[in-house]
Motif scaffolding. Structure first.
Motif, PDB file in Angstrom:
ATOM      1  N   UNK B  22      26.633 -34.539  28.771  1.00  0.00           N
ATOM      2  CA  UNK B  22      27.116 -35.170  27.533  1.00  0.00           C
ATOM      3  C   UNK B  22      26.457 -34.535  26.307  1.00  0.00           C
ATOM      4  N   UNK B  23      25.160 -34.239  26.426  1.00  0.00           N
ATOM      5  CA  UNK B  23      24.484 -33.592  25.287  1.00  0.00           C
ATOM      6  C   UNK B  23      25.130 -32.245  24.972  1.00  0.00           C
ATOM      7  N   UNK B  24      25.371 -31.484  26.026  1.00  0.00           N
ATOM      8  CA  UNK B  24      25.946 -30.146  25.841  1.00  0.00           C
ATOM      9  C   UNK B  24      27.358 -30.242  25.262  1.00  0.00           C
ATOM     10  N   UNK B  25      28.167 -31.118  25.848  1.00  0.00           N
ATOM     11  CA  UNK B  25      29.560 -31.253  25.408  1.00  0.00           C
ATOM     12  C   UNK B  25      29.616 -31.744  23.968  1.00  0.00           C
ATOM     13  N   UNK B  90      25.948 -38.020  22.381  1.00  0.00           N
ATOM     14  CA  UNK B  90      24.593 -37.506  22.636  1.00  0.00           C
ATOM     15  C   UNK B  90      24.248 -36.223  21.879  1.00  0.00           C
ATOM     16  N   UNK B  91      25.115 -35.835  20.934  1.00  0.00           N
ATOM     17  CA  UNK B  91      24.832 -34.604  20.192  1.00  0.00           C
ATOM     18  C   UNK B  91      23.629 -34.767  19.273  1.00  0.00           C
ATOM     19  N   UNK B  92      22.990 -33.644  18.957  1.00  0.00           N
ATOM     20  CA  UNK B  92      21.910 -33.650  17.976  1.00  0.00           C
ATOM     21  C   UNK B  92      22.513 -33.971  16.610  1.00  0.00           C
ATOM     22  N   UNK B  93      21.797 -34.785  15.831  1.00  0.00           N
ATOM     23  CA  UNK B  93      22.312 -35.252  14.542  1.00  0.00           C
ATOM     24  C   UNK B  93      22.565 -34.091  13.571  1.00  0.00           C
ATOM     25  N   UNK B 183      14.650 -30.870  22.994  1.00  0.00           N
ATOM     26  CA  UNK B 183      14.560 -32.026  23.900  1.00  0.00           C
ATOM     27  C   UNK B 183      15.860 -32.270  24.629  1.00  0.00           C
ATOM     28  N   UNK B 184      15.726 -32.878  25.806  1.00  0.00           N
ATOM     29  CA  UNK B 184      16.900 -33.097  26.664  1.00  0.00           C
ATOM     30  C   UNK B 184      17.167 -34.587  26.896  1.00  0.00           C
ATOM     31  N   UNK B 185      16.686 -35.437  25.996  1.00  0.00           N
ATOM     32  CA  UNK B 185      17.013 -36.854  26.101  1.00  0.00           C
ATOM     33  C   UNK B 185      16.138 -37.635  27.062  1.00  0.00           C
ATOM     34  N   UNK B 186      16.608 -38.824  27.421  1.00  0.00           N
ATOM     35  CA  UNK B 186      15.778 -39.761  28.191  1.00  0.00           C
ATOM     36  C   UNK B 186      15.453 -39.279  29.607  1.00  0.00           C
TER      37      UNK B 186
END
Lengths: 309, 262
Positions: B22-25, B90-93, B183-186
């Motif tokens: 989700x972060x990547x997408x 989940x993208x970076x702001x 960072x890769x989140x939680x």
């Protein structure tokens, strides 16, 4: 060689069907006509990006998002290719790219009527791809045989890409035509809105003095009316086959005259739009182009600065 | 893990993998969307065409990641792109911020592209094979974005005057959000443990700093002397009103009838 002899030789080449190249001698009138035509074509491609730009961020699926981005990118790319052709022609007159772009917001160059109109819904984005690009292909395909070589070569690529755009538009249209009642209604409204503009697109039926000269030099080979008839030949059956109604009760094919009979668009209204840039979206879009060009001046200057690299 | 089927058998693995995807997408979709807003507005026609290619690549990468998620049991890619709530993004702001001027757009893109390159490199040997394969392919495309953005970044800085001033302002604005891209989140620890990503975030960040300091030197810019705490952590679903607006626009037509075929 006298001027007259040069002109005779030039016309001889045109009549033989030879292509004229940028470095060849050409009469001033020929150069001016080419600049006028191709500059307008280039600017129409660039200004044509704006109505669709409004729908690029709103494309309703990932596939559509990618397709419409690529499509509008092509239009800008066509503008770039065509501007390069005009730049070569206009160089002896001391004009460069900056001037050709500035001409847009100084109202010194016209662009096609359709790009002055609103793109109100997603269906409009589809109709632009399907019918506006469809009309453009008919026009551009007829110019493939133009006597000016550099224009003919660029058009070859443009026509190939435009046929993808037409399919892209058709694909959007078919999804709507086979969709929910709301989607169908949106589509019919869109056709109703665009129809008159599409007929105007090809220009008045009478051959104007400038058009007559273009035909003489074989810059173009078909008249406005011939092109409009080709458009109707190709698209009327397609439009009807997907269940749409064409908003013109007069429209029919006259078998004896072998031509389509249609209600004339409001020549005066659309003529004013194109000449005076006073269509519903003309000013707003010209302003965007001005902002892009003026607002980006510092970037262009910075990129030309000599650096240590 | 050779396939989605295998990954789905390990709950902890699946949770961590999905979160990273989700972060990547979302990173790629959000930035690609922002890039596409430059259409018709770039400083020259050539730049316009180039930026559109970049935008299409980014959205194309997002499609790839969404497809991986779909294979792992998530909804179809369009639903994931168009119908998820703000808090699920989940993208970076940094990537959701409005484009600002050309200097901001270029500098942001460049800084993200360097991060993305390092992250992709650490994914090329991912234990999740479908992801590793994709990362190799995507990295080849991102190479060209990096060249493009690097050359703009350096030349704008070197040109001095207005360009340099604008670039300095852009760096200042970016610095408020930059912490959010690392960072890769939680599930960070799990992701490294499972070898889904083969390098810890902190190590990638150090390498990012090194590469970026070099670019700053080339561009004759001063390296900011400190980090700032981020206002929102996008990796945990915290976002600015700018993303809310972006999603409203992006899903405007989709929301007319999410069940219709468009």
């Amino acid at each position: 060689m006298t001027e007259q002899e040069r002109l005779e030789l030039f016309m001889e080449r045109i009549r033989r069907g030879e292509k004229i190249e940028a470095t060849d001698w050409m009469p001033d009138e020929y150069r001016q006509l080419l600049i006028k035509l191709i500059h307008m074509h280039a600017v129409s491609e660039i200004m044509g990006a704006y109505p669709e730009k409004e729908w690029v961020p709103k494309a309703p699926s990932l596939r559509r998002k990618l397709a419409i981005m690529a499509k509008v990118q092509d239009e800008m790319g066509h503008g770039q290719l065509l501007l390069r052709v005009v730049e070569d022609l206009a160089k002896p007159l001391g004009k460069n790219r900056e001037d050709l772009i500035e001409d847009i917001y100084h109202h010194r160059v016209k662009f096609h009527n359709v790009f002055h109109m609103e793109a109100r819904t997603w269906a409009d984005a589809g109709v632009i791809g399907w019918l506006v690009d469809g009309a453009a292909i008919i026009n551009q395909a007829s110019l493939l045989s133009t006597s000016y070589g550099p224009y003919a070569r660029v058009l070859k690529r443009i026509c190939a890409e435009e046929s993808f755009h037409m399919q892209h538009g058709e694909n959007i249209i078919l999804a709507l035509a086979m969709g929910t009642p709301e989607q169908k209604r949106m589509l019919q409204e869109s056709l109703d809105y665009w129809w008159e503009s599409l007929l105007f697109f090809f220009g008045p039926p009478e051959v104007t003095p400038a058009a007559e000269r273009m035909l003489y030099y074989r810059i173009r080979t078909l008249t406005n009316e011939e092109l409009r008839q080709k458009f109707l030949d190709k698209y009327v059956p397609r439009i009807l086959s997907i269940g749409l109604t064409i908003p013109d009760p007069q429209l029919h094919y006259d078998k004896e005259l072998k031509r389509w009979i249609y209600t004339m668009p409001d020549w005066e209204k659309f003529g004013e739009i194109v000449k005076k840039n006073n269509g519903p979206k003309s000013r707003e879009r010209i302003e965007l182009r001005r902002q892009a060009h003026e607002g980006g001046r510092w970037v262009r200057e910075a990129m030309l600065t000599k650096t240590a690299v | 893990m050779e396939s989605a089927e295998q990954a789905q058998k390990n709950e902890a693995y699946l949770l961590a993998l999905r979160d990273l995807l989700y972060q990547l997408a979302d990173d790629e979709l959000t930035l690609g969307h922002r890039d596409s807003e430059w259409l018709g507005l770039s400083p020259d026609i050539e730049g316009d065409v180039a930026f559109s290619s970049v935008a299409q690549d980014e959205v194309g990468h997002a499609v790839f990641y969404f497809e991986l998620l779909h294979e792992l049991g998530e909804k179809d890619p369009d639903r994931l792109a168009f119908a998820r709530d703000l808090s699920e993004r989940k993208n970076a702001v940094l990537l959701e911020r409005e484009n600002g001027d050309w200097a901001y757009s270029i500098a942001r893109h460049f800084m993200y592209d360097v991060w993305d390159d390092l992250r992709l490199e650490a994914l090329t040997e991912s234990s999740y094979v479908p992801l590793a394969k994709g990362a190799i392919k995507i990295r080849r495309e991102e190479y060209y974005h990096l060249l493009h953005m690097h050359s703009y970044f350096v030349r704008l800085g070197q040109a001095g005057k207005e360009a340099k001033k604008r670039l300095e302002l852009a760096v200042k604005a970016i610095w408020k959000d930059i912490g959010g891209i690392f960072g890769f989140g939680v599930y960070e620890q799990k992701l490294v443990e499972f070898n889904i990503i083969t390098k810890p975030a902190e190590e990638l960040k150090q390498r990012w700093v090194k590469r970026m300091q070099q670019a700053f030197a080339e561009a004759q810019l001063t390296w900011p002397d400190s980090w700032e705490p981020v206002q929102y952590d996008g990796r945990r679903g915290e976002h600015s009103p700018e993303l809310e607006q972006l999603l409203q626009t992006m899903s405007e037509v989709y929301r007319i009838d999410p069940t219709a075929r468009w």
